[in-house]
Design a protein around this motif. Structure first.
Motif, short mmCIF file in Angstrom:
data_model
loop_
_atom_site.label_atom_id
_atom_site.label_comp_id
_atom_site.label_asym_id
_atom_site.label_seq_id
_atom_site.Cartn_x
_atom_site.Cartn_y
_atom_site.Cartn_z
N ARG A 17 -7.17 -5.74 11.00
CA ARG A 17 -6.25 -6.55 9.43
C ARG A 17 -4.71 -6.07 9.13
N ALA A 21 -1.04 -7.88 10.42
CA ALA A 21 0.16 -7.32 8.99
C ALA A 21 1.17 -6.99 9.70
N ASP A 26 0.62 -11.23 7.91
CA ASP A 26 -0.08 -11.59 6.26
C ASP A 26 0.61 -12.03 5.25
N THR A 27 1.79 -12.53 6.01
CA THR A 27 2.30 -13.53 5.16
C THR A 27 2.40 -14.75 4.97
N SER A 45 9.10 -7.84 12.05
CA SER A 45 7.91 -7.45 12.42
C SER A 45 7.35 -7.01 14.27
N LYS A 277 0.79 -0.63 5.84
CA LYS A 277 0.43 -1.29 4.77
C LYS A 277 -1.19 -1.53 5.32
N PRO A 279 -4.22 -3.89 4.75
CA PRO A 279 -4.42 -5.36 3.39
C PRO A 279 -6.46 -5.34 3.32
N VAL A 282 -7.13 -10.65 5.27
CA VAL A 282 -5.58 -10.88 6.02
C VAL A 282 -6.16 -12.58 6.21
N ASP A 333 -9.20 -13.28 10.38
CA ASP A 333 -9.03 -12.07 11.31
C ASP A 333 -9.18 -11.46 12.29
#
Length: 405
Positions: A17, A21, A26-27, A45, A277, A279, A282, A333
């Motif tokens: 994950r 991300a 993740d967006t 990214s 980050k 998360p 994801v 994921d």
């Protein structure tokens, strides 16, 4: 982390994950107008986009944007390059890079000027300095050219890399940073420019860091883009040689700019930026190019996803297991399938010669989500239909799903 502390333990699922991300997955994909802002978000990214000429589906450098943004204007990268926001250079192979990276790779240009490049280019430049100067001066005085404008060959071209002297000198000048290049949309050929014609004064006049400073910054950028990775993962991202980069990695850990962690099942220690980050979930749905930065380091994706992946473009057709141009399919994921794809532009079809599930996946769910992704890809590429072939265990259920429009 002090020397007495043990590295933090991270589960393999958490590492996946974190990695997804860090790569921008993740967006959620945007639902409205997609523009330069979204390109910048992706570049922030991934850091760079590898360029590849294979066009059986679409040029590979277009796929990272589709994987993260979905259906979007295919002019985003060419427009950003024309505006001087992106440039091309050797980084992780030939790559689109944000202009902010220009100072960080000048040490590579300097090394090239000192002879660190393909021996054939170095030899021709040494043997023919007059021709080097003539070609450079022509670009600076008369404007951009392509290789055909300085062709020196009189006979037929041989192998793919059988460059004549004119092309070789252009590549020498490109490698040393004395010229730069943009891609011609019609045939993908490099168009060679004087740097000041396409890059801003701000970019060209930005201070040049020392090689050590640049290498440190590249390691930090790699850590940002991989999320969590071993030393070899970080070195590979910008193709830094381990023996040269290791001392800087140790410095970054000592200074607290990188932290060491242990990932479940990994033999080697891993590294992260502090406050990376992490998360809890994801939810990805993406077909990714064989040259996407998520998967280009094959040992890494085997560690992360238990996914053994080899591209079979150069394997004779009878010996291929999965197909010519096979894309991993990421869902949730995990990598849940691999899909052989081809764009038949004449027939207006996105062709799926084969589709294969990974062990233990929910085939019905995978097929449903994969069909959605295939239809979105067809729309993005301006193709009218999806045609499913016969290879792989997902072929039959995909064909059935495809009929249920």
């Amino acid at each position: 982390m002090s020397r007495s502390q043990s590295p933090t333990e991270i589960s393999l699922s958490s590492a996946r994950r974190i990695a997804l991300a860090a790569q921008g997955f993740d967006t959620p994909r945007p639902t409205g107008r997609i523009d330069r802002r979204h390109l910048r978000r992706v570049m922030n990214s991934v850091g760079l986009i590898q360029i590849d000429s294979v066009n059986v589906l679409v040029r590979s450098q277009e796929m990272p944007l589709f994987s993260r943004l979905g259906n979007h204007p295919r002019s985003l990268i060419p427009d950003a390059t024309a505006d001087g926001e992106l440039f091309e250079y050797w980084c992780h192979e030939a790559s689109h890079l944000p202009v902010e990276m220009h100072p960080l790779i000048r040490w590579r240009m300097e090394e090239a000027r000192n002879g660190s490049m393909w021996p054939g280019l170095r030899r021709i430049a040494k043997e023919k300095p007059k021709l080097v100067k003539e070609i450079r001066d022509r670009i600076y005085n008369d404007g951009p050219i392509v290789a055909g404008d300085v062709r020196t060959r009189t006979g037929p071209k041989g192998s793919w890399w059988d460059w004549d002297d004119g092309k070789a000198i252009l590549e020498y000048l490109f490698w040393t940073g004395e010229i730069t290049a943009q891609r011609r949309s019609s045939d993908f050929a490099r168009v060679y420019h004087a740097p000041h014609d396409v890059l801003s004064k701000k970019t060209l006049n930005a201070p040049t860091p020392t090689q050590g400073e640049a290498r440190r910054e590249m390691l930090l950028l790699a850590a940002r883009s991989v999320g969590v990775g071993t030393a070899s993962d970080l070195f590979d991202y910008h193709r830094q040689k381990p023996q040269q980069a290791k001392p800087y990695l140790a410095e970054l850990v000592e200074e607290g700019l990188l932290e060491q962690v242990r990932v479940e099942g990994w033999r080697d220690v891993a590294y992260m930026l502090p406050n990376t980050k992490r998360p809890r979930e994801v939810n990805v749905r993406a077909l990714v190019s064989p040259f996407d930065s998520l998967v280009w380091c094959r040992p890494r994706i085997e560690r992360l996803f238990d996914f053994h992946y080899r591209i079979e473009i150069y394997v004779p057709a009878p010996k291929r297991i999965y197909g010519y141009y096979v894309l991993p399919f990421v869902l949730g994921d995990r990598i849940v399938a691999r899909v052989d794809l081809k764009a038949d532009r004449h027939a207006g079809e996105l062709v799926v010669p084969g589709a294969f599930s990974e062990e233990g996946v929910d085939v019905k769910h995978v097929v449903s989500e994969l069909m959605l992704e295939l239809r979105e890809m067809a729309t993005w590429l301006g193709l009218d239909t999806v045609r499913i072939g016969a290879h792989g265990d997902l072929a039959t259920p995909l064909a059935k799903q495809n009929r249920q429009k």
